[in-house]
Scaffold this active site. Structure first.
Site, PDB file in Angstrom:
ATOM      1  N   CYS A   1       7.405  -4.169   9.494  1.00 24.75           N
ATOM      2  CA  CYS A   1       6.832  -2.967  10.106  1.00 24.75           C
ATOM      3  C   CYS A   1       5.628  -2.476   9.302  1.00 24.75           C
ATOM      4  CB  CYS A   1       7.903  -1.889  10.192  1.00 24.75           C
ATOM      5  SG  CYS A   1       7.299  -0.353  10.905  1.00 24.75           S
TER       6      CYS A   1
ATOM      7  N   CYS B   1       5.313   1.293   9.004  1.00 22.36           N
ATOM      8  CA  CYS B   1       6.291   1.916   8.096  1.00 22.36           C
ATOM      9  C   CYS B   1       5.897   1.672   6.636  1.00 22.36           C
ATOM     10  CB  CYS B   1       7.684   1.323   8.282  1.00 22.36           C
ATOM     11  SG  CYS B   1       8.265   1.198   9.957  1.00 22.36           S
ATOM     12  N   ASP B   2       5.505   0.455   6.308  1.00 15.19           N
ATOM     13  CA  ASP B   2       5.396   0.047   4.900  1.00 15.19           C
ATOM     14  C   ASP B   2       3.977  -0.237   4.420  1.00 15.19           C
ATOM     15  OD1 ASP B   2       8.174   0.162   4.806  1.00 15.19           O
ATOM     16  OD2 ASP B   2       8.401  -1.928   5.420  1.00 15.19           O
TER      17      ASP B   2
END
Ligand code: NAP
Length: 302
Positions: free
Chosen positions: A131, A134-135
């Site tokens: 992701c 997300c990261d």
């Protein structure tokens, strides 16, 4: 008999439980693994409105307390071995016990496809991510690789190019599957470097990812590419079990429903990543949870 059985206790399912409980429905949740869904594994969430920074674990814990503990909602842990969603009275069987309800919300999520190469499991959360949104911010100023050739991979590469010094975009063929507009805009970026006809043989490192062993599939040459992180974007597999026997799916196996989360079956709704949709994010899973519960309330009141 319950008013509503929610299958899946990820963000979509738990949000559905919150709305259904607040509407006064008699709710049962069925979850086959650990509650929380995919987001539990995310170290830091920075894109959920109003929560500047929260770990996936804390997010889920708060949601569980808010949606389940507070209302003393029963939760059955186990695999669904049988179900019937047609007709007025719907049922699911878990460990030989049959649970019945007047409505169902399917919120069983989707799983990122795995590359299956050496090192992928070992470095999950230690440089291997599924992701970018997300990261990606954890790799600010570093060098990363994105694996895949679809729209997700191309969009991830562009997103990461905003944070990272260099983004290698590694695809197993010589043509990307993504749309032309995605390809053109990604390849315009100076710090996105495409690598075609190449597969990842191994993700390597000690505590964290340090490099990839690549194999060029035309001449079979192997090279080592130093990277700090690798984003695997090779598609998703919806967790729909056998539901497609009764609920209509698209060619990718996702349960078909529009923004109202209504499936082809009366009283059966679908929420979150397992629904046909464009954007699979925490905030859209939560939104589906709310919508599907409201639609269930409306259905039960008719
Ligand atoms: P996708 O379109 O299925 O593409 C997956 C990519 O990963 C393909 O390029 C595929 O290669 C590659 N791949 C699959 N298995 C692999 C393996 N084992 N090793 C190496 N490469 C592998 O998946 P997606 O990009 O996640 O997109 C899913 C759906 O969402 C698509 O319909 C897409 O259009 C849509 N989407 C839309 C948007 C948007 O903004 N409109 C954004 C993201 C996604 P091959 O090409 O060789 O098969």
């Amino acid at each position: 008999m319950y008013d509503l059985i929610i299958l899946g206790a990820g963000t979509a399912g738990l949000t559905a439980a919150l709305y259904a409980n607040r509407a006064g429905l008699k709710v049962l949740i069925v979850e086959k693994g650990v509650y929380g869904g995919q987001i539990v594994n995310t170290p830091l969430i920075e894109n959920y409105p109003a929560l500047k920074e929260v770990s996936g674990f804390d997010f889920v814990q708060n949601l569980y307390e808010q949606a389940v503990t507070k209302f003393e909602t029963p939760v059955v842990m186990g695999e669904i071995t049988d179900f019937s969603f047609t007709g007025i009275k719907k049922s699911v069987t878990v460990d030989q016990t049959v649970y019945t309800a007047r409505s169902i919300i399917l919120a069983t999520g989707a799983e990122h496809r795995k590359l299956g190469c050496a090192g992928e499991e070992k470095f999950k959360g230690k440089g291997v991510s599924y992701c970018a949104t997300c990261d990606g911010a954890f790799f600010r100023g570093r060098t990363v690789a994105v694996i895949g050739g679809g729209n997700t991979a191309l969009q991830d590469a562009k997103y990461l190019a905003n944070h990272c010094q260099k983004v290698y975009l590694i695809h197993r063929r010589d043509k990307f599957r993504a749309t032309k507009v995605e390809i053109d805009s990604a390849l315009k970026r100076e710090n996105i470097i495409p690598i075609y006809d190449t597969v990842v043989e191994e993700i390597m490192g000690e505590n964290m990812v340090t490099s990839l062993k690549l194999r060029q599939i035309k001449d079979q040459t192997e090279t080592i590419l130093p990277v700090n992180g690798v984003f695997i974007a090779i598609g998703l597999n919806p967790n729909n079990g056998d539901f497609s026997k009764e609920v209509e799916t698209d060619e990718g196996g996702y349960l078909i429903a529009g923004e109202d989360c209504k499936t082809n079956l009366e009283g059966v709704f679908v929420a979150g990543d397992t629904r046909t949709k464009r954007v699979r994010q925490l905030v859209t899973a939560a939104a589906d949870g709310a919508v599907s519960a409201e639609m269930a309330v409306e259905y039960l009141n008719c």
